[in-house]
Structure formats: C-alpha cells, structure tokens
Write a protein that holds these residues in place. Structure first.
Motif, PDB file in Angstrom:
ATOM      1  N   ASP A  10       0.893  -0.992   0.044  1.00 53.31           N
ATOM      2  CA  ASP A  10       0.022   0.080  -0.166  1.00 53.31           C
ATOM      3  C   ASP A  10       0.840   1.213   0.239  1.00 53.31           C
ATOM      4  OD1 ASP A  10      -1.632   2.183   0.684  1.00 53.31           O
ATOM      5  OD2 ASP A  10      -3.132   1.033   1.737  1.00 53.31           O
ATOM      6  N   GLU A  11       0.829   2.065  -1.036  1.00 49.38           N
ATOM      7  CA  GLU A  11       1.725   3.113  -1.004  1.00 49.38           C
ATOM      8  C   GLU A  11       1.687   4.308  -0.096  1.00 49.38           C
ATOM      9  OE1 GLU A  11       1.871   4.615  -5.278  1.00 49.38           O
ATOM     10  OE2 GLU A  11       2.665   2.741  -6.082  1.00 49.38           O
ATOM     11  N   VAL A  12       0.211   4.396   0.267  1.00 46.74           N
ATOM     12  CA  VAL A  12      -0.048   5.575   1.070  1.00 46.74           C
ATOM     13  C   VAL A  12       0.476   5.126   2.525  1.00 46.74           C
ATOM     14  CG1 VAL A  12      -1.952   6.616   2.426  1.00 46.74           C
ATOM     15  CG2 VAL A  12      -2.081   6.125  -0.163  1.00 46.74           C
ATOM     16  N   ILE A  13       0.086   3.736   2.891  1.00 44.01           N
ATOM     17  CA  ILE A  13       0.596   3.402   4.315  1.00 44.01           C
ATOM     18  C   ILE A  13       2.229   3.462   4.258  1.00 44.01           C
ATOM     19  CG2 ILE A  13       0.938   1.454   5.571  1.00 44.01           C
ATOM     20  CD1 ILE A  13      -1.780   0.925   5.170  1.00 44.01           C
ATOM     21  N   ALA A  14       2.765   2.839   3.111  1.00 40.39           N
ATOM     22  CA  ALA A  14       4.261   3.073   3.128  1.00 40.39           C
ATOM     23  C   ALA A  14       4.783   4.487   3.275  1.00 40.39           C
ATOM     24  CB  ALA A  14       4.614   2.196   1.607  1.00 40.39           C
ATOM     25  N   ALA A  15       4.113   5.290   2.391  1.00 38.86           N
ATOM     26  CA  ALA A  15       4.874   6.622   2.416  1.00 38.86           C
ATOM     27  C   ALA A  15       4.800   7.354   4.089  1.00 38.86           C
ATOM     28  CB  ALA A  15       3.978   7.498   1.408  1.00 38.86           C
ATOM     29  N   LEU A  16       3.620   6.950   4.544  1.00 34.41           N
ATOM     30  CA  LEU A  16       3.577   7.403   6.130  1.00 34.41           C
ATOM     31  C   LEU A  16       4.675   6.901   6.863  1.00 34.41           C
ATOM     32  CD1 LEU A  16      -0.293   7.502   6.337  1.00 34.41           C
ATOM     33  CD2 LEU A  16       1.147   9.406   6.301  1.00 34.41           C
ATOM     34  N   ILE A  17       4.780   5.534   6.725  1.00 34.54           N
ATOM     35  CA  ILE A  17       5.736   5.023   7.699  1.00 34.54           C
ATOM     36  C   ILE A  17       7.383   5.462   7.322  1.00 34.54           C
ATOM     37  CG2 ILE A  17       6.734   2.544   8.214  1.00 34.54           C
ATOM     38  CD1 ILE A  17       4.155   1.618   7.740  1.00 34.54           C
ATOM     39  N   LEU A  18       7.526   5.220   5.839  1.00 34.03           N
ATOM     40  CA  LEU A  18       8.691   5.704   5.638  1.00 34.03           C
ATOM     41  C   LEU A  18       9.151   7.127   6.038  1.00 34.03           C
ATOM     42  CD1 LEU A  18       8.898   4.188   1.981  1.00 34.03           C
ATOM     43  CD2 LEU A  18      10.232   3.416   3.903  1.00 34.03           C
ATOM     44  N   HIS A  19       7.910   7.939   5.962  1.00 29.80           N
ATOM     45  CA  HIS A  19       8.316   9.363   6.294  1.00 29.80           C
ATOM     46  C   HIS A  19       8.547   9.532   7.859  1.00 29.80           C
ATOM     47  CE1 HIS A  19       8.260  13.800   6.242  1.00 29.80           C
ATOM     48  NE2 HIS A  19       7.161  13.808   6.993  1.00 29.80           N
ATOM     49  N   SER A  20       7.842   8.756   8.699  1.00 26.96           N
ATOM     50  CA  SER A  20       8.083   8.593   9.924  1.00 26.96           C
ATOM     51  C   SER A  20       9.510   8.173  10.531  1.00 26.96           C
ATOM     52  CB  SER A  20       7.086   7.866  10.855  1.00 26.96           C
ATOM     53  OG  SER A  20       5.654   8.719  10.663  1.00 26.96           O
ATOM     54  N   TRP A  56      12.344  -0.090   0.678  1.00 26.10           N
ATOM     55  CA  TRP A  56      10.975  -0.276   0.705  1.00 26.10           C
ATOM     56  C   TRP A  56      10.760  -1.648  -0.585  1.00 26.10           C
ATOM     57  CZ3 TRP A  56       7.153   3.129  -2.422  1.00 26.10           C
ATOM     58  CH2 TRP A  56       6.077   2.497  -2.543  1.00 26.10           C
ATOM     59  N   LEU A  57      10.335  -2.237  -0.026  1.00 30.47           N
ATOM     60  CA  LEU A  57       9.906  -3.701  -0.855  1.00 30.47           C
ATOM     61  C   LEU A  57       8.415  -3.863  -0.936  1.00 30.47           C
ATOM     62  CD1 LEU A  57      12.313  -6.071   1.050  1.00 30.47           C
ATOM     63  CD2 LEU A  57      12.751  -4.876  -1.238  1.00 30.47           C
ATOM     64  N   ARG A  58       7.990  -3.975  -2.332  1.00 27.17           N
ATOM     65  CA  ARG A  58       6.663  -3.749  -2.519  1.00 27.17           C
ATOM     66  C   ARG A  58       5.765  -5.244  -2.428  1.00 27.17           C
ATOM     67  NH1 ARG A  58       9.581   0.117  -4.720  1.00 27.17           N
ATOM     68  NH2 ARG A  58       8.807   1.989  -4.999  1.00 27.17           N
ATOM     69  N   ASP A  59       6.354  -6.410  -2.859  1.00 27.07           N
ATOM     70  CA  ASP A  59       5.582  -7.620  -3.017  1.00 27.07           C
ATOM     71  C   ASP A  59       6.306  -8.776  -2.388  1.00 27.07           C
ATOM     72  OD1 ASP A  59       7.026  -9.196  -4.996  1.00 27.07           O
ATOM     73  OD2 ASP A  59       6.815  -7.331  -6.171  1.00 27.07           O
ATOM     74  N   LEU A 101       9.800  -4.529   8.820  1.00 26.36           N
ATOM     75  CA  LEU A 101       8.439  -4.322   9.165  1.00 26.36           C
ATOM     76  C   LEU A 101       7.500  -5.201   8.028  1.00 26.36           C
ATOM     77  CD1 LEU A 101       8.233  -0.435   9.871  1.00 26.36           C
ATOM     78  CD2 LEU A 101       8.387  -2.269  11.615  1.00 26.36           C
ATOM     79  N   LEU A 102       6.924  -6.281   8.168  1.00 27.44           N
ATOM     80  CA  LEU A 102       6.448  -7.171   7.143  1.00 27.44           C
ATOM     81  C   LEU A 102       4.997  -7.191   7.181  1.00 27.44           C
ATOM     82  CD1 LEU A 102       7.055  -9.257   5.176  1.00 27.44           C
ATOM     83  CD2 LEU A 102       7.383 -10.910   7.175  1.00 27.44           C
ATOM     84  N   ASP A 103       4.530  -6.538   6.154  1.00 30.93           N
ATOM     85  CA  ASP A 103       2.906  -6.723   5.985  1.00 30.93           C
ATOM     86  C   ASP A 103       2.412  -8.090   5.815  1.00 30.93           C
ATOM     87  OD1 ASP A 103       0.334  -5.754   5.903  1.00 30.93           O
ATOM     88  OD2 ASP A 103       0.508  -5.548   3.680  1.00 30.93           O
ATOM     89  N   TRP A 104       1.212  -8.250   6.166  1.00 28.59           N
ATOM     90  CA  TRP A 104       0.749  -9.791   5.990  1.00 28.59           C
ATOM     91  C   TRP A 104       0.094 -10.064   4.747  1.00 28.59           C
ATOM     92  CZ3 TRP A 104       0.904 -12.898  10.551  1.00 28.59           C
ATOM     93  CH2 TRP A 104       0.610 -14.264  10.317  1.00 28.59           C
ATOM     94  N   ASP A 105      -0.626  -9.238   4.219  1.00 27.43           N
ATOM     95  CA  ASP A 105      -1.091  -9.502   2.796  1.00 27.43           C
ATOM     96  C   ASP A 105      -0.249  -8.747   1.781  1.00 27.43           C
ATOM     97  OD1 ASP A 105      -3.559 -10.653   3.865  1.00 27.43           O
ATOM     98  OD2 ASP A 105      -4.242  -8.771   4.641  1.00 27.43           O
ATOM     99  N   LEU A 106       0.277  -9.477   0.980  1.00 24.22           N
ATOM    100  CA  LEU A 106       1.295  -8.964   0.102  1.00 24.22           C
ATOM    101  C   LEU A 106       0.572  -9.602  -1.473  1.00 24.22           C
ATOM    102  CD1 LEU A 106       4.540  -9.207   1.887  1.00 24.22           C
ATOM    103  CD2 LEU A 106       3.085  -6.989   1.418  1.00 24.22           C
ATOM    104  N   PRO A 107       1.164  -8.908  -2.506  1.00 25.61           N
ATOM    105  CA  PRO A 107       1.149  -9.786  -3.888  1.00 25.61           C
ATOM    106  C   PRO A 107       2.252 -10.523  -3.868  1.00 25.61           C
ATOM    107  CG  PRO A 107       1.163  -7.197  -3.931  1.00 25.61           C
ATOM    108  CD  PRO A 107       1.426  -7.391  -2.393  1.00 25.61           C
TER     109      PRO A 107
END
Length: 679
Positions: A567-577, A587-590, A608-614
């Motif tokens: 999710d680009e929006v969530i990723a942008a928020l986390i990376l900015h923080s 940043w890895l996207r899938d 930081l590993l998201d559960w639902d990924l492509p």
C-alpha cells in the motif's frame, strides 16, 4: 575548610549501611534459596509458573538492593537471573548449567562483606539538620532501608510507601519535597506512570527508579514529567547525592552567598543575618579552599574579609578575576580599615563594594540584598533570549557543563540536539523579518512546552537552537526531537503578502560520552549529523554516526529498517516517520521481491513485514527468512490486518518478535521500532 553546620562523617554513613547489611544478610541468603529450588524443579520437569514468578521477583529485588551494599557484581548476577526468569519459554532443562553457575556466583557475592560507597560529597553547608522530606515509593524493603540509612545521615526525612496507592495517601497527609518512584511493581508500571503524571502536574519533583535501563522507556518517563531517571544498582549515597542536587536546584530562586573570613564569630553573624532572608548561606574559614568551594557551589555573591592568614582578600579577589568564569561575580569586602590605601586596593583588585567592621546589620543587609537584586536582573537579561524566551548560548553552555559533570559522576547518559530551521532565509525574504521573528518566537515556545524543566533549551544564533537532555540516550533524544518535529509541521504562519505556510527543521543528536566528552565535541558531532539531515532532504532528525540510504534502492546491503508493504499511502507514511527519526530504510512492494532480497543481498536490522502482499504473503516471506537463517541477525515485526490468532502465534514461533494490528498509530509503531532496534 570549615563549613557550618558540620555534617556527619562519611565513616558514620558507611558504618550505618554496613550494620544494616549485617542485619539483613541472613534474610537475603534465605530468600536466594528459591533459585536453587528452580534448578531442582527444572531437573525434575516440575517448574511451576508460581515458582518461576517468585524467583523473578526475588531476583528483581536483589538486583536493585545489592549495589547499595557495595556488591555491584551481585547486582549484575541477580539481573541476569531476573532476565532468565522473566521469560517462561526460555526456561527448560538446557538452562540448568547456566542457572547453577549464576546461583553459585551469586551465593559467593552474598558471602562477601559489605563495602558501601562513601557518603555524598559535602557541598557547602547544605547538610543542615533538616534538608527536606523524601517519599520512597517502592515495595523493596531492603532498597528503602538503605536509602533511609543514608538519608538520615545527611538531614533528609524519609517516608516509604509500598505502592502507588499508598503513596497517594501519604502525600495527602503530608507533601514531601521529592519522590523516588519505582516503576517495577508486580502488577506492571501503568499505575506508577499514572502517579508520575499526577505528581508532575502538582509540580512535585519525581525521580523514576528502575532495576535496568530497558525496563521502561526514558522517553515515556520524561514525557510524564520526571526530573530524572536513576538505576537501582546505584548505591544509596549516589541516589541521595542526586536527590540533594535536585533539591538544591529546586531552590534555585534563592540566591547563594559565600562568606570567607577567619573569624568564626563574623561567619555566625553573617549566617544569622542572611538565612532569615531565604538565602543559601555558605561559610568558609580557610581562604586556601576558596576556589574549590566557588567552583562547587557557584555563589551569586562573595563576601570577603580583607585581612586573613595564608592569603588576604585582595590577593584572593585578584586571582578570582583572572578566571574568566568569575569575572562578573560580585565581591563585597569586609574590612576593619577604611584608609584610602585600603579602599584603593579593594577596587583595584576587582572588588565591587566594601563595609567596615563592626558591620551594622541594616547596612549589611541593604548592601547584600541590593547587590543580589542587580545580579538577578542582569542575569535574567544575560541568560534569556529576548525573542524566543529560551536560554542564551552562554547560559546553556554553563548548564551543559554541569550536566556533563553530573553524568560523569553518576554514569548516566546525556544527549545534545542541534536544530536548524529549513530554508528560513526564504521566510525573511518573502514574508519579512516580522513574520520571521514570529516563527522563531513560536519555535521557542514549543521547545519550552515540549521539554522538561530539567532539560536546557537554547538559541545559539539565528535559526539554530540547542537542546540538552540529561539522562537521555541518543535514541531517546532522536525520539523526543522527532516528536517535536511532528508537532512543528502542523504550525501554520500567515502574512499579508502571501498565502499561509509551514516550516520544517532538521536536527542532529549526539550522546555523551560516545560522541564527545565536552560541550564543544558534542556540538561538533550533533552539528555534523545536522548537516547529514540537510543533505538527506531536510525535515528529519539524524543521530550522530548514522548512514544514509535511498529507500527505493534494494541493492544496498545494510539498512536500519526494511519495509515490506504494497500500500503506497501506508508505506509513504511509515517511511516518512522512519526518515524523521534518522533511520536508513528500504521499501519492498511484494512478497516474492521481499523473499528474494531478504534472503539474499539485503541485510536490515529490522523488517516491518505486512501480512497481505502480492505474490507470497507475509507468513511465507517470514518462513523463507527463518529457513535461510536470516532471523538470527534480523528482527521482524508483523503488520497484521485480518490474520487469525493461530497465524499470529505461528509468526511468533517462526521468529517474529512482535506484531502490530492495522489500523495502527504511527507513534506507537515508532516506539515498537525503537525498542526493537535497541535490543
């Protein structure tokens, strides 16, 4: 040097603590038997949860108590035992050899004779018959008893409350001058932290106590208003020294007067005249110790006798004026002679005023109080930046030097942050200097609101500000300044000539003693980190010694945090923080890309590993990391949206250290990240 009234001797304090150890030693030995019981239970496969918790509690108490009896090794061993007992999953028969060795080492330490640390160093006459009341909020009777023994010897009254609830009742009966608050109660730290916030709101100074530095978050303690953070492995003398320092600073509105005279009658008379005025009066009958005492107590006024053995007042004043630190210290002479030669010698040496003996009380009081009022007014002008309300560079340097001396004495951390507003020149050019001044004024207000009264905030010139934080590590300082930056981004400024605008700042943070052992060296390290923050794109806080990477560059081998999120929006928020706090990121996207990179060239400290990924889901990526042995060097926090409890447990069993449920709070996630990287 004779200082009045005379304090108890260090030997008396040592004897009282040694006697206390003699009374408590057998009881401590009996309590330590529980560690042998754990070893036997593990061998027989019969360890109960109740026995494990009992052993953890006893180890916790010993870790906090043994240091005060001069048994620091015993405190260290008890802390290791506590760490093992805290985690049930870590205890099985394979731990028996380690537990046996630690238990034997602890028993040997307990058999040693107590060698308590020396009593706190004498500072002037601050050890009067009653130096104030201290409330100790702790369920550890040994620790409280050790504090009581030293507190009584230096004129402090002590009361003990075994819980936060009991502390509230004790404070309702009689308000203490300071509170020592343990944060390690069996039920957790929530009630203790709530009490800390209540006491801070009531403007009651509180030192937070903990057995080990990682037990609670220094940032959380600072946010709730504690004036300091003390490890319980410190000796009672060190704890009481910190208490006395704080009480002395807390009386900072009372000016300090040092009188030097070889006539004890004059010293007694000066004390009798000035003490009722609310002044801190220090006396000295040996002029040879003047410079030692002046450096120690930093008086606001020096009263010097003209004729003394060893060195007369004129010689002392001339030597004092040769030290740049004391060129502005007011000096009032007392002399039995008023001939022109004497008066000329007084003013030629740098004296500000003189009185002839015998001194008339009314005249003496008038001269002293007038001089102190002028000192107060001049110091206020010299110490406070007129535009922003924070301290000046001169004042903050004095405080930072004191912080360094205290940090060295107690073995505590100290960090220095340097902040610089981003592109501030364009504000003055576009909106005018009036608006620019408003920006600086508001940042000064926000600094004062955000940091503790025990911290020092200062403007060092132009748009550059400095924050000194005693008791804070570099990571703690980055977190606190990052929180300020996040507040600052929401500040909106207006002008007649242009649309509303906001500003960011960049900052660097350095820690004593790792990045420098004096103010100048710490500033250089923090300033270098500040320039790195500017080079990385501004609007961030960078710790000294940090390295930078491009978050889109997956070929970089070493980064602080790798984010696996589609999710680009969530990723942008986390990376900015993360960038705000100076972390290098990737940043890895899938899932397929993540599995290949994390088991290959990429080596982050934390994932930081998201559960639902492509492609592969987060659990499959984690399994691939576990199979490749990556989790031995890399920690992983799962970002879970709709995973089941079984899946979460499976992730933790595979090697994830934590999980955060979506939607999550960014500040909470950043706290989890900071703690994971600090392990």
């Amino acid at each position: 040097m004779t200082l009045a009234p005379q304090p108890p001797t260090p030997a008396a304090v040592t004897d009282s603590v040694a006697a206390l150890w003699d009374r408590r030693k057998d009881d401590v030995m009996r309590r330590a038997v529980v560690f042998d019981d754990v070893v036997v239970a593990l061998l027989n496969g019969e360890l109960t949860e109740e026995l494990r918790q009992q052993a953890a509690r006893e180890a916790h108490k010993l870790a906090g108590s043994l240091g005060m009896f001069g048994l620091p090794e015993g405190s260290r061993v008890a802390r290791e035992l506590e760490h093992l007992f805290e985690t049930a999953t870590a205890l099985d028969h394979r731990r028996v050899p380690q537990l046996s060795a630690l238990t034997l080492e602890l028993r040997r330490e307990l058999e040693r004779p107590a060698v308590p640390a020396a009593a706190p160093a004498v500072r002037g006459d601050r050890r009067g018959s009653d130096r104030g009341a201290v409330l100790v909020v702790d369920d550890d009777e040994d620790f409280a008893a050790g504090i009581a023994a030293v507190a009584a010897s230096v004129g402090l009254r002590e009361e003990v409350a075994g819980s936060p609830a009991a502390a509230r009742l004790a404070i309702a009966r009689r308000r203490p001058d300071l509170v020592l608050l343990d944060l390690g109660f069996p039920g957790g730290s929530d009630d203790a932290l709530a009490l800390l916030a209540e006491l801070s709101a009531a403007r009651l100074p509180v030192f937070a106590l903990t057995v080990r530095d990682t037990f609670t978050d220094r940032v959380e303690v600072a946010r709730r208003g504690a004036v300091g953070f003390l490890e319980k492995s410190l000796s009672p003398s060190q704890v009481i020294e910190a208490v006395l320092d704080q009480l002395e600073r807390g009386n900072g509105t009372s000016a300090t007067v040092l009188t030097v005279d070889d006539d004890s009658f004059v010293l007694d008379a000066v004390r009798a005249l000035l003490t009722p005025q609310g002044l801190q009066v220090h006396t000295l009958d040996d002029p040879r110790r003047l410079f030692e005492v002046v450096d120690d107590i930093s008086p606001d006024l020096l009263v010097l006798d003209f004729d003394m053995p060893h060195a007369n007042g004129v010689e002392l004043c001339r030597a004092l004026r040769n030290n740049a630190r004391w060129t502005a210290l007011p000096v009032l002479f007392l002399t039995a002679r008023a001939d022109p030669g004497t008066v000329q010698a007084i003013f030629a040496a740098g004296g500000d005023d003189y009185l002839t003996k015998p001194v008339l009380a009314a005249e003496f009081l008038g001269r002293v109080m007038n001089r102190l009022e002028r000192v107060r007014l001049l110091r206020q002008l010299a110490d406070t930046d007129a535009l922003t309300g924070v301290s000046t560079r001169r004042r903050s340097t004095e405080v930072l030097n004191r912080f360094i001396r205290t940090a060295q004495r107690f073995g505590q951390p100290l960090c220095l942050a340097v902040l610089d507003l981003d592109q501030f020149k364009s504000v003055n050019d576009r909106h005018g200097h009036t608006v620019g001044d408003e920006v600086l004024r508001r940042l000064g207000e926000l600094l004062t609101e955000t940091f503790r009264g025990e911290d020092i905030t200062a403007r060092w010139g132009g748009e550059e500000f400095v924050v000194g934080m005693y008791g804070m590590t570099r990571d703690d300082g980055v977190q606190r300044v990052a929180e300020l930056l996040e507040k600052w981004r929401h500040e909106v400024f207006t002008s007649v000539a242009a649309a509303p605008f906001s500003l960011s700042f960049s900052a660097g943070v350095a820690q004593y003693p790792f990045d420098g052992t004096d103010v100048e060296a710490l500033y250089r390290s923090a300033d270098l980190a500040l320039y790195q923050a500017k080079a990385q794109g501004r609007d961030r806080v960078v710790p000294a010694g940090a390295h930078h990477t491009d978050p889109t560059d997956i070929d970089v081998a070493m980064v602080d945090v790798a984010l696996v999120e589609d999710d680009e929006v969530i990723a942008a928020l986390i990376l900015h923080s993360l960038a705000t706090r100076g972390y290098s990121t990737c940043w890895l996207r899938d899932g397929d890309e993540a599995a290949a990179s994390l088991t290959g060239p990429l080596s982050p400290r934390l994932v930081l590993l998201d559960w639902d990924l492509p492609g592969r889901n987060g659990l499959a990526v984690l399994a691939a990391m576990a199979e490749a042995g990556v989790l031995e060097r890399t920690r992983t926090i799962m970002l879970t949206g709709r995973s089941t409890e079984e899946e979460t447990l499976e992730a933790l069993e595979l090697g994830a250290i934590d999980h955060v449920a979506k939607p999550f709070s960014l500040p909470v996630l950043m706290q989890r990240v900071r703690r994971a990287l600090a392990r």
